[in-house]
Structures are given as structure tokens and as C-alpha cells.
Design a protein around this motif. Structure first.
Motif, PDB file in Angstrom:
ATOM      1  N   ILE A   1       0.836  -1.193   0.000  1.00  9.63           N
ATOM      2  CA  ILE A   1       0.000   0.000   0.000  1.00  9.63           C
ATOM      3  C   ILE A   1       0.869   1.241   0.000  1.00  9.63           C
ATOM      4  CG2 ILE A   1      -1.766   1.237   1.299  1.00  9.63           C
ATOM      5  CD1 ILE A   1      -2.681  -1.406   2.414  1.00  9.63           C
ATOM      6  N   GLN A   2       1.928   1.197   0.797  1.00  9.52           N
ATOM      7  CA  GLN A   2       2.801   2.349   0.919  1.00  9.52           C
ATOM      8  C   GLN A   2       3.490   2.670  -0.401  1.00  9.52           C
ATOM      9  OE1 GLN A   2       6.073   1.842   3.643  1.00  9.52           O
ATOM     10  NE2 GLN A   2       5.661   3.828   4.567  1.00  9.52           N
ATOM     11  N   GLY A   3       3.834   1.625  -1.166  1.00 11.61           N
ATOM     12  CA  GLY A   3       4.550   1.832  -2.409  1.00 11.61           C
ATOM     13  C   GLY A   3       3.661   2.219  -3.574  1.00 11.61           C
ATOM     14  N   ALA A   4       2.355   2.047  -3.437  1.00 11.69           N
ATOM     15  CA  ALA A   4       1.453   2.353  -4.539  1.00 11.69           C
ATOM     16  C   ALA A   4       1.342   3.856  -4.716  1.00 11.69           C
ATOM     17  CB  ALA A   4       0.081   1.755  -4.271  1.00 11.69           C
ATOM     18  N   ARG A   5       1.543   4.316  -5.943  1.00  7.55           N
ATOM     19  CA  ARG A   5       1.415   5.730  -6.240  1.00  7.55           C
ATOM     20  C   ARG A   5       0.164   6.037  -7.044  1.00  7.55           C
ATOM     21  NH1 ARG A   5       7.297   5.931  -8.645  1.00  7.55           N
ATOM     22  NH2 ARG A   5       6.983   3.688  -8.541  1.00  7.55           N
ATOM     23  N   ALA A   6      -0.466   5.004  -7.580  1.00 10.44           N
ATOM     24  CA  ALA A   6      -1.676   5.213  -8.372  1.00 10.44           C
ATOM     25  C   ALA A   6      -2.497   3.933  -8.383  1.00 10.44           C
ATOM     26  CB  ALA A   6      -1.308   5.622  -9.804  1.00 10.44           C
ATOM     27  N   LYS A   7      -3.742   4.076  -8.783  1.00  7.88           N
ATOM     28  CA  LYS A   7      -4.594   2.904  -8.975  1.00  7.88           C
ATOM     29  C   LYS A   7      -5.554   3.174 -10.121  1.00  7.88           C
ATOM     30  CE  LYS A   7      -8.268   4.013  -5.639  1.00  7.88           C
ATOM     31  NZ  LYS A   7      -9.032   3.509  -4.479  1.00  7.88           N
ATOM     32  N   LEU A   8      -6.068   2.101 -10.695  1.00  3.69           N
ATOM     33  CA  LEU A   8      -7.047   2.175 -11.769  1.00  3.69           C
ATOM     34  C   LEU A   8      -8.362   1.620 -11.244  1.00  3.69           C
ATOM     35  CD1 LEU A   8      -4.885   0.769 -14.711  1.00  3.69           C
ATOM     36  CD2 LEU A   8      -5.266   3.170 -14.140  1.00  3.69           C
ATOM     37  N   THR A   9      -9.429   2.372 -11.410  1.00  2.00           N
ATOM     38  CA  THR A   9     -10.750   1.933 -10.953  1.00  2.00           C
ATOM     39  C   THR A   9     -11.630   1.682 -12.160  1.00  2.00           C
ATOM     40  OG1 THR A   9     -10.561   3.178  -8.886  1.00  2.00           O
ATOM     41  CG2 THR A   9     -12.769   2.536  -9.580  1.00  2.00           C
ATOM     42  N   LEU A  10     -12.183   0.488 -12.234  1.00  2.65           N
ATOM     43  CA  LEU A  10     -13.056   0.121 -13.348  1.00  2.65           C
ATOM     44  C   LEU A  10     -14.416   0.792 -13.184  1.00  2.65           C
ATOM     45  CD1 LEU A  10     -13.473  -1.749 -15.862  1.00  2.65           C
ATOM     46  CD2 LEU A  10     -14.376  -3.448 -14.263  1.00  2.65           C
ATOM     47  N   ILE A  11     -14.911   1.415 -14.253  1.00  2.00           N
ATOM     48  CA  ILE A  11     -16.235   2.026 -14.254  1.00  2.00           C
ATOM     49  C   ILE A  11     -17.214   1.035 -14.858  1.00  2.00           C
ATOM     50  CG2 ILE A  11     -17.604   4.017 -14.935  1.00  2.00           C
ATOM     51  CD1 ILE A  11     -15.224   4.635 -13.103  1.00  2.00           C
ATOM     52  N   ARG A  12     -18.204   0.647 -14.081  1.00  2.00           N
ATOM     53  CA  ARG A  12     -19.185  -0.335 -14.547  1.00  2.00           C
ATOM     54  C   ARG A  12     -20.170   0.300 -15.510  1.00  2.00           C
ATOM     55  NH1 ARG A  12     -21.088  -2.700  -8.821  1.00  2.00           N
ATOM     56  NH2 ARG A  12     -22.721  -1.234  -9.377  1.00  2.00           N
ATOM     57  N   GLY A  13     -20.990  -0.559 -16.124  1.00  2.00           N
ATOM     58  CA  GLY A  13     -21.954  -0.081 -17.098  1.00  2.00           C
ATOM     59  C   GLY A  13     -22.990   0.862 -16.522  1.00  2.00           C
ATOM     60  N   ASP A  14     -23.253   0.756 -15.200  1.00  2.00           N
ATOM     61  CA  ASP A  14     -24.220   1.648 -14.573  1.00  2.00           C
ATOM     62  C   ASP A  14     -23.584   2.947 -14.090  1.00  2.00           C
ATOM     63  OD1 ASP A  14     -22.721   0.680 -12.500  1.00  2.00           O
ATOM     64  OD2 ASP A  14     -24.361  -0.344 -11.475  1.00  2.00           O
ATOM     65  N   GLY A  15     -22.286   3.122 -14.400  1.00  2.00           N
ATOM     66  CA  GLY A  15     -21.594   4.340 -14.017  1.00  2.00           C
ATOM     67  C   GLY A  15     -20.963   4.312 -12.647  1.00  2.00           C
ATOM     68  N   LEU A  16     -21.199   3.240 -11.879  1.00  2.00           N
ATOM     69  CA  LEU A  16     -20.630   3.134 -10.539  1.00  2.00           C
ATOM     70  C   LEU A  16     -19.236   2.523 -10.590  1.00  2.00           C
ATOM     71  CD1 LEU A  16     -23.784   1.869  -8.602  1.00  2.00           C
ATOM     72  CD2 LEU A  16     -22.956   4.225  -8.837  1.00  2.00           C
ATOM     73  N   ASP A  17     -18.496   2.708  -9.509  1.00  2.00           N
ATOM     74  CA  ASP A  17     -17.146   2.165  -9.435  1.00  2.00           C
ATOM     75  C   ASP A  17     -17.175   0.654  -9.259  1.00  2.00           C
ATOM     76  OD1 ASP A  17     -16.307   4.720  -9.642  1.00  2.00           O
ATOM     77  OD2 ASP A  17     -15.480   4.890  -7.611  1.00  2.00           O
ATOM     78  N   GLY A  18     -16.262  -0.018  -9.955  1.00  2.00           N
ATOM     79  CA  GLY A  18     -16.103  -1.456  -9.804  1.00  2.00           C
ATOM     80  C   GLY A  18     -14.794  -1.771  -9.111  1.00  2.00           C
ATOM     81  N   VAL A  19     -14.154  -2.829  -9.536  1.00  2.00           N
ATOM     82  CA  VAL A  19     -12.905  -3.269  -8.927  1.00  2.00           C
ATOM     83  C   VAL A  19     -11.793  -2.257  -9.192  1.00  2.00           C
ATOM     84  CG1 VAL A  19     -12.210  -4.591 -10.977  1.00  2.00           C
ATOM     85  CG2 VAL A  19     -11.319  -5.239  -8.732  1.00  2.00           C
ATOM     86  N   SER A  20     -10.849  -2.168  -8.245  1.00  2.00           N
ATOM     87  CA  SER A  20      -9.698  -1.273  -8.395  1.00  2.00           C
ATOM     88  C   SER A  20      -8.421  -2.096  -8.508  1.00  2.00           C
ATOM     89  CB  SER A  20      -9.591  -0.311  -7.206  1.00  2.00           C
ATOM     90  OG  SER A  20     -10.651   0.615  -7.215  1.00  2.00           O
ATOM     91  N   PHE A  21      -7.481  -1.600  -9.282  1.00  2.00           N
ATOM     92  CA  PHE A  21      -6.192  -2.247  -9.470  1.00  2.00           C
ATOM     93  C   PHE A  21      -5.109  -1.318  -8.927  1.00  2.00           C
ATOM     94  CE2 PHE A  21      -9.042  -3.634 -12.826  1.00  2.00           C
ATOM     95  CZ  PHE A  21      -8.924  -5.025 -12.769  1.00  2.00           C
ATOM     96  N   THR A  22      -4.401  -1.764  -7.875  1.00  2.00           N
ATOM     97  CA  THR A  22      -3.350  -0.966  -7.266  1.00  2.00           C
ATOM     98  C   THR A  22      -2.060  -1.110  -8.071  1.00  2.00           C
ATOM     99  OG1 THR A  22      -4.323  -1.255  -5.075  1.00  2.00           O
ATOM    100  CG2 THR A  22      -2.008  -0.589  -5.167  1.00  2.00           C
ATOM    101  N   LEU A  23      -1.461   0.003  -8.417  1.00  2.00           N
ATOM    102  CA  LEU A  23      -0.237   0.008  -9.226  1.00  2.00           C
ATOM    103  C   LEU A  23       0.951   0.251  -8.306  1.00  2.00           C
ATOM    104  CD1 LEU A  23      -1.538   2.162 -12.229  1.00  2.00           C
ATOM    105  CD2 LEU A  23      -1.768  -0.307 -11.842  1.00  2.00           C
ATOM    106  N   ALA A  24       1.402  -0.825  -7.650  1.00  2.00           N
ATOM    107  CA  ALA A  24       2.460  -0.713  -6.637  1.00  2.00           C
ATOM    108  C   ALA A  24       3.811  -1.182  -7.147  1.00  2.00           C
ATOM    109  CB  ALA A  24       2.074  -1.509  -5.387  1.00  2.00           C
TER     110      ALA A  24
END
Length: 314
Positions: A101-124
Motif C-alpha cells: 500500500i505504501q509503495g502504490a502511487r496510483a490505482k485504476l478503478t473500473l467504471i461499470r456499465g451503470d456508471g458506478l465504481d467497480g474493482v480497483s487495481f493498485t499500481l504498486a
């Protein structure tokens, strides 16, 4: 509910008024000054003797020998626990590894078809491959993604996305107006469009003197070409003014059956010798294809295959 006195030594319940515990013979009298912790006159309650006490296996507080529970944290003292080696950690209370967690500087959050947030991918890590097969950022059911489609990595403290020679490309959402080169592909709703120059063809007769008969040519400074699924060419629009507006209705090019296009969605125009693509405040945005690689900022949206991802810089 039973009411009585609980023995400090063995936790056995006894009836009110009982002087001593029937199990361990410890004093139960509230007035017995020999009972551990009982007040004696104006003296404060007796404190555990650190020399005679044993450390609680959970919080290390001193506990008198024979007490079944720690007076500080309530942990049971009569449950056998292996003691750690000197300098080691207590069993059951291991420190969580904080590095990912400490090393992660960014993450990608998937936007679902209903516009809500889905799964996130931590870029560590260093490289974060995305695609359809054996990738950390995996979308195995998306047929429009290449096996290895893109890579998200850091360079000089910036997050960068690189197209790994994918078939269908990586697209980033336009913010306001951006300059694009001729030949660039961009997305408006579900429409894949390309900015092209009008071919410079002269109307000359063939060898026997016959002219090719077709629609008359009119002067044009800009051409927008649609690419259909499967690779075929769709509509083409030539602009004599150097400006092309796209949307659902009332534009130079209209896509009335595309539910993801706004009424006036985007504009492509020559401005001072630069080809500018402008999003006209559309709901779903306008996206340009990444040529090679591109730096990403907080709040950017990346589209690849059928996946829309939001960039969040931690």
C-alpha cells in the motif's frame, strides 16, 4: 441470570455472601483485606508486583500468577501460547506488511456499465500489464482486448500508459480541446472515427480520352472517416469550412441510433494551422487513441477493449 461473586483466581461463580471460593479457596469477601485488589482502609488497591507477575501474552501487562485473565486487555492467561524467540513477534499479533500500500502511487478503478465504481487495481510495482491473457490487470472475457494490450508503469515519478502493439488501441479521454495529428483515430460514443486529409486527385481523362463519371468534387479542407466493426470503412464526410461537428442531431455528422452520444458531442476543426479536437461537454466524453505511450494525470479516463478505467494518483 445468576447473581453472585466471581473468584479473581479461577473465575468460579459463587453465591452472594460466600466467604471463600469452593474451588480454589481464595477469599471472596469484599471486606477481606487479604484479597488481591481489595481496599485496605484509605490505602489504594494492591498493585501487581512486577517481580512476581507474568507478562500477558497479548499486551505484555503484568499479571499476578494464578489469574486467568489479564486485567488490562482481558486476554485469557490459562491458554497455552508459544512464546516468541527474543526479538520476534507475538503469535496471533503479526504486523501486517505495509509495503504494497505504501509503495502504490496510483490505482485504476473500473467504471461499470451503470456508471458506478467497480474493482480497483493498485499500481504498486514497476510494470502493470493489462490484457486478456495472463496479465495482472486481467479482463479474460473481453474479446476486443489483445492478450497483452497495454502496460501501466512509472517514469520520472509519472504514471505512463503504453500501447503494447494492440489490435484495437488504447484511448484517453479528451479534456477540453487537444491538438491531434492527421491520421489520428478518436472515439465519439460507440463510433470509431479518423481525421484525414482530402485526397489530392485531379480530374483527368484516361488514355482513350474518357473521363471517370461520378459525383462532382467540391473543395474540402478536412475529412472524417468512420471505421466499422471488422475493419470496413463506413461514412466519410468532407468539410469545406475545415470544421466538423459530430453528435446525435443537428450536426455535420449525426449518429441518431447511438445511445452514448450527446446531442452536440464533439468538434474537429483547423485552428491556426493546428487540427484541434474538442469535447463539447458530452456526457460520456471523447477519447483519442494513444500513439505509442502517454503520461496520465489524476482523473484521466482510459478506454481499451470494452473497459473504462479511471486513473487515481494516490
Amino acid at each position: 441470570m445468576d447473581v453472585g461473586l466471581v473468584c479473581d483466581q479461577c473465575s468460579t461463580l459463587a453465591a452472594m455472601g460466600t466467604a471463600r471460593c469452593a474451588r480454589c479457596s481464595a477469599s471472596l469477601s469484599l471486606d477481606d483485606e487479604t484479597r488481591v485488589g481489595a481496599p485496605t482502609g484509605n490505602r489504594p488497591p494492591a498493585q501487581p508486583n512486577p517481580a512476581a507477575s507474568v507478562p500477558c501474552p497479548e499486551c505484555d501487562a503484568p499479571v499476578l500468577p494464578g489469574n486467568r485473565f489479564c486485567g488490562k486487555c482481558g486476554a485469557r492467561m490459562d491458554v497455552a501460547r508459544p512464546r516468541p524467540a527474543p526479538g520476534g513477534e507475538k503469535p496471533g499479533r503479526r504486523t501486517q506488511f505495509f509495503g504494497a500500500i505504501q509503495g502504490a502511487r496510483a490505482k485504476l478503478t473500473l467504471i461499470r456499465g451503470d456508471g458506478l465504481d467497480g474493482v480497483s487495481f493498485t499500481l504498486a510495482g514497476e510494470d502493470h500489464l493489462a490484457g486478456r491473457v495472463d496479465c495482472p490487470i486481467l479482463f479474460a472475457e473481453d474479446p476486443f482486448l489483445s492478450p497483452v494490450h497495454a502496460n501501466f508503469f512509472y517514469r520520472d515519478g509519472r504514471l505512463v500508459v503504453r500501447d503494447e502493439d494492440s489490435t484495437n488501441g488504447v484511448f484517453v479521454r479528451v479534456s477540453g480541446a487537444v491538438e491531434i495529428p492527421i491520421g489520428s483515430k478518436f472515439l465519439v460514443g460507440e463510433q470509431m472515427l479518423e481525421a484525414a486529409l482530402v485526397a489530392d486527385i485531379t480530374d483527368e481523362a484516361i488514355e482513350d480520352g474518357t473521363y471517370f463519371f461520378a459525383s462532382p468534387r467540391r473543395g474540402a479542407a478536412l475529412r472524417v472517416v468512420q471505421t466499422l466493426r471488422g475493419g470496413d470503412t463506413g461514412i466519410g464526410f468532407c468539410s469545406s469550412t475545415g470544421t466538423v461537428r459530430m453528435g446525435r442531431e443537428g450536426n455535420d455528422i449525426n449518429f441518431g441510433d447511438d445511445p452514448f452520444i450527446s446531442g452536440h458531442h464533439a468538434q474537429l476543426a483547423w485552428e491556426n494551422g493546428r487540427l484541434m479536437l474538442t469535447d463539447l461537454g458530452s456526457k460520456n466524453g471523447t477519447f483519442t487513441r494513444v500513439a505509442g505511450e502517454r503520461s496520465l494525470d489524476h482523473g484521466d479516463y482510459v478506454f481499451m477493449g470494452q473497459q473504462l478505467l479511471r486513473v487515481e494518483i494516490v
